[in-house]
Structure formats: structure tokens, C-alpha cells
Design an enzyme around this catalytic site. Structure first.
Site, PDB file in Angstrom:
ATOM      1  N   LYS A   1      16.858  24.513  12.073  1.00 35.07           N
ATOM      2  CA  LYS A   1      15.920  24.034  11.060  1.00 35.07           C
ATOM      3  C   LYS A   1      16.021  22.509  10.933  1.00 35.07           C
ATOM      4  CE  LYS A   1      16.355  28.205   8.233  1.00 35.07           C
ATOM      5  NZ  LYS A   1      16.749  28.755   6.939  1.00 35.07           N
TER       6      LYS A   1
ATOM      7  N   ARG B   1       0.820  -1.217   0.000  1.00 31.93           N
ATOM      8  CA  ARG B   1       0.000   0.000   0.000  1.00 31.93           C
ATOM      9  C   ARG B   1       0.855   1.269   0.000  1.00 31.93           C
ATOM     10  NH1 ARG B   1      -2.812  -0.567   5.448  1.00 31.93           N
ATOM     11  NH2 ARG B   1      -0.730  -1.358   5.855  1.00 31.93           N
TER      12      ARG B   1
ATOM     13  N   GLN C   1       7.492  26.961  14.349  1.00 31.03           N
ATOM     14  CA  GLN C   1       6.911  27.311  13.051  1.00 31.03           C
ATOM     15  C   GLN C   1       7.294  26.250  12.036  1.00 31.03           C
ATOM     16  OE1 GLN C   1       7.442  31.467  11.901  1.00 31.03           O
ATOM     17  NE2 GLN C   1       7.848  30.858   9.794  1.00 31.03           N
ATOM     18  N   ASP C   2       6.372  25.932  11.125  1.00 24.67           N
ATOM     19  CA  ASP C   2       6.643  25.033  10.007  1.00 24.67           C
ATOM     20  C   ASP C   2       6.587  25.844   8.720  1.00 24.67           C
ATOM     21  OD1 ASP C   2       6.735  22.894  11.752  1.00 24.67           O
ATOM     22  OD2 ASP C   2       4.754  22.134  11.236  1.00 24.67           O
ATOM     23  N   ASN C   3       7.530  25.592   7.816  1.00 17.85           N
ATOM     24  CA  ASN C   3       7.598  26.278   6.528  1.00 17.85           C
ATOM     25  C   ASN C   3       7.626  25.248   5.409  1.00 17.85           C
ATOM     26  OD1 ASN C   3       7.919  28.777   7.877  1.00 17.85           O
ATOM     27  ND2 ASN C   3      10.116  28.463   7.999  1.00 17.85           N
TER      28      ASN C   3
ATOM     29  N   HIS D   1      21.965  28.124   5.941  1.00 20.79           N
ATOM     30  CA  HIS D   1      21.342  26.970   5.296  1.00 20.79           C
ATOM     31  C   HIS D   1      20.949  27.300   3.863  1.00 20.79           C
ATOM     32  CE1 HIS D   1      17.567  24.720   4.251  1.00 20.79           C
ATOM     33  NE2 HIS D   1      18.408  23.734   4.489  1.00 20.79           N
TER      34      HIS D   1
ATOM     35  N   GLU E   1       7.209   7.690  11.458  1.00 24.39           N
ATOM     36  CA  GLU E   1       7.165   8.780  12.419  1.00 24.39           C
ATOM     37  C   GLU E   1       8.170   9.802  11.926  1.00 24.39           C
ATOM     38  OE1 GLU E   1       8.079   7.068  16.233  1.00 24.39           O
ATOM     39  OE2 GLU E   1       6.002   6.484  16.566  1.00 24.39           O
TER      40      GLU E   1
ATOM     41  N   TYR F   1      10.200  22.382   6.380  1.00 27.92           N
ATOM     42  CA  TYR F   1      11.126  22.467   7.498  1.00 27.92           C
ATOM     43  C   TYR F   1      10.489  23.122   8.709  1.00 27.92           C
ATOM     44  CZ  TYR F   1      12.210  26.999   5.243  1.00 27.92           C
ATOM     45  OH  TYR F   1      12.138  28.226   4.644  1.00 27.92           O
TER      46      TYR F   1
ATOM     47  N   LYS G   1      17.432  38.428  -4.288  1.00 27.30           N
ATOM     48  CA  LYS G   1      18.070  38.535  -2.968  1.00 27.30           C
ATOM     49  C   LYS G   1      19.294  37.618  -2.874  1.00 27.30           C
ATOM     50  CE  LYS G   1      16.936  36.798   1.567  1.00 27.30           C
ATOM     51  NZ  LYS G   1      15.874  36.336   2.452  1.00 27.30           N
ATOM     52  N   ASP G   2      19.163  36.381  -3.343  1.00 27.02           N
ATOM     53  CA  ASP G   2      20.267  35.423  -3.219  1.00 27.02           C
ATOM     54  C   ASP G   2      21.415  35.703  -4.193  1.00 27.02           C
ATOM     55  OD1 ASP G   2      19.038  34.181  -1.124  1.00 27.02           O
ATOM     56  OD2 ASP G   2      18.207  32.537  -2.312  1.00 27.02           O
TER      57      ASP G   2
ATOM     58  N   HIS H   1      20.837  31.055   3.845  1.00 28.86           N
ATOM     59  CA  HIS H   1      20.071  31.923   4.719  1.00 28.86           C
ATOM     60  C   HIS H   1      20.310  31.595   6.188  1.00 28.86           C
ATOM     61  CE1 HIS H   1      17.054  31.856   1.154  1.00 28.86           C
ATOM     62  NE2 HIS H   1      17.983  32.770   0.952  1.00 28.86           N
TER      63      HIS H   1
END
Length: 180
Positions: free
Chosen positions: A72, A23, A46-48, A119, A28, A132, A169-170, A62
């Protein structure tokens, strides 16, 4: 879950246990107690999530400055990335050194990037989705970065840098020497 450390102390590559059958699989993806005991005693707030449409998209390098420095925990939900952490801890014996790992949706690998590291990642497949968890909320006033192609760092990106897709920006991030 299993994990491995790198020559640069701090980051860790985590491999959740996949339990599969015809299936699909179950895993986890994160367990607070296990993470605190084996990796780092932090709280995620926070989750992004990001999606990069094209292969060769580079996001980073960053980080956030104090008091909003972020750890992160990164994983790839769809596609594949080459994920990088650069030690920017002043006084560290490994300052300016980097580690990298390939994270894939099928492999379910995760990279822990602690506070004190810049990162970034590049996409290896189209329509790659990255998720992340972070230990501090985003703060525009504390947002910072480094040049992804700084020769003083020497990241060996697995894409053609002349064709890399970057944000404005980068493209103009400063060199590592600005932190010394």
C-alpha cells in the site's frame, strides 16, 4: 522526491517535492519509474479512499493473505493521520515490530507499506481523507487483521484508546501470537 527508510526494513516515508507560489502548489504524487527504482518494483492495480469524520478513528490493523497480499502507498488528502505498519513476515528479524509516521494533507508525505505488513492509522483531525494505491485487488476471502492494541506489538497511538472510534470488525481482531 525524497525518501527515508526505517529500522524495520521494507516501509519507506516518501516526501514529494512541492512547487508552490501564491496560488498554491503542484507536485508529482507518484511516478512509476522513480518508485520502482527507489522504493519497490511493484505494480499498483487499485486505488482506495476513505473519509473518517471524527478525530481518534482507528482503522486497522489490516492485511490480506496470499495470494492476495497487498503493498500500500498511503497519503492523506485532507486532515492528518498517524500511519502504522507492523512486520508480519514469518522468519523476519523484526517480526512484530512497528513503524509509524504522521501523514498530513499539507505536508504531502506518503508511506509505503509493503506486502508482509499489517497496516492501520488513526485520525488526528476531523473529516480526514486518506488515499492509497494497492498492489492487489481487495479479496474478502483473504481479508485479515490484528488487534490495534495488542501489547505484544505495543503501538504508541497518539490518541486516547479508551475513546477510540473503531469498526465492529476492528474491535475483535486477533492478537499477533496467532501468526507465530
Amino acid at each position: 522526491m525524497k525518501f527515508q527508510n526505517f529500522k524495520v526494513i521494507g516501509p519507506a516515508l516518501i516526501q514529494p517535492k512541492l512547487i508552490g507560489d501564491d496560488r498554491g502548489y503542484f507536485m508529482e504524487a507518484f511516478k512509476d519509474g522513480w518508485f520502482r527504482e527507489n522504493i519497490d518494483d511493484v505494480t499498483f492495480v487499485q486505488d482506495n479512499q476513505s473519509m473518517s469524520a471524527q478525530v481518534g478513528t482507528i482503522r486497522g490493523l489490516h492485511y490480506q493473505t496470499a495470494p492476495f497480499g497487498q503493498g500500500k502507498l498511503v497519503r492523506c488528502l485532507k486532515g492528518a493521520i498517524f500511519d502504522v505498519a507492523v512486520d508480519i513476515r514469518k522468519g523476519s528479524a523484526t517480526f512484530g515490530q512497528w513503524i509509524g509516521a504522521t501523514l498530513t494533507a499539507t505536508g504531502a508525505e506518503q508511506l509505503w507499506v509493503p506486502d508482509g505488513f499489517a497496516h492501520g492509522f488513526c485520525t488526528l483531525e476531523p473529516n480526514t481523507e486518506v488515499f492509497y494505491k494497492v498492489t492487489n485487488p481487495y479479496s474478502r476471502d483473504h481479508d485479515a487483521g490484528l488487534a490495534f492494541d495488542d501489547p505484544a506489538i505495543g503501538i504508541e497511538w497518539p490518541v486516547d484508546l479508551a475513546k477510540a472510534i473503531l469498526s465492529d470488525k476492528d474491535r475483535v481482531q486477533p492478537k499477533l501470537e496467532t501468526l507465530a
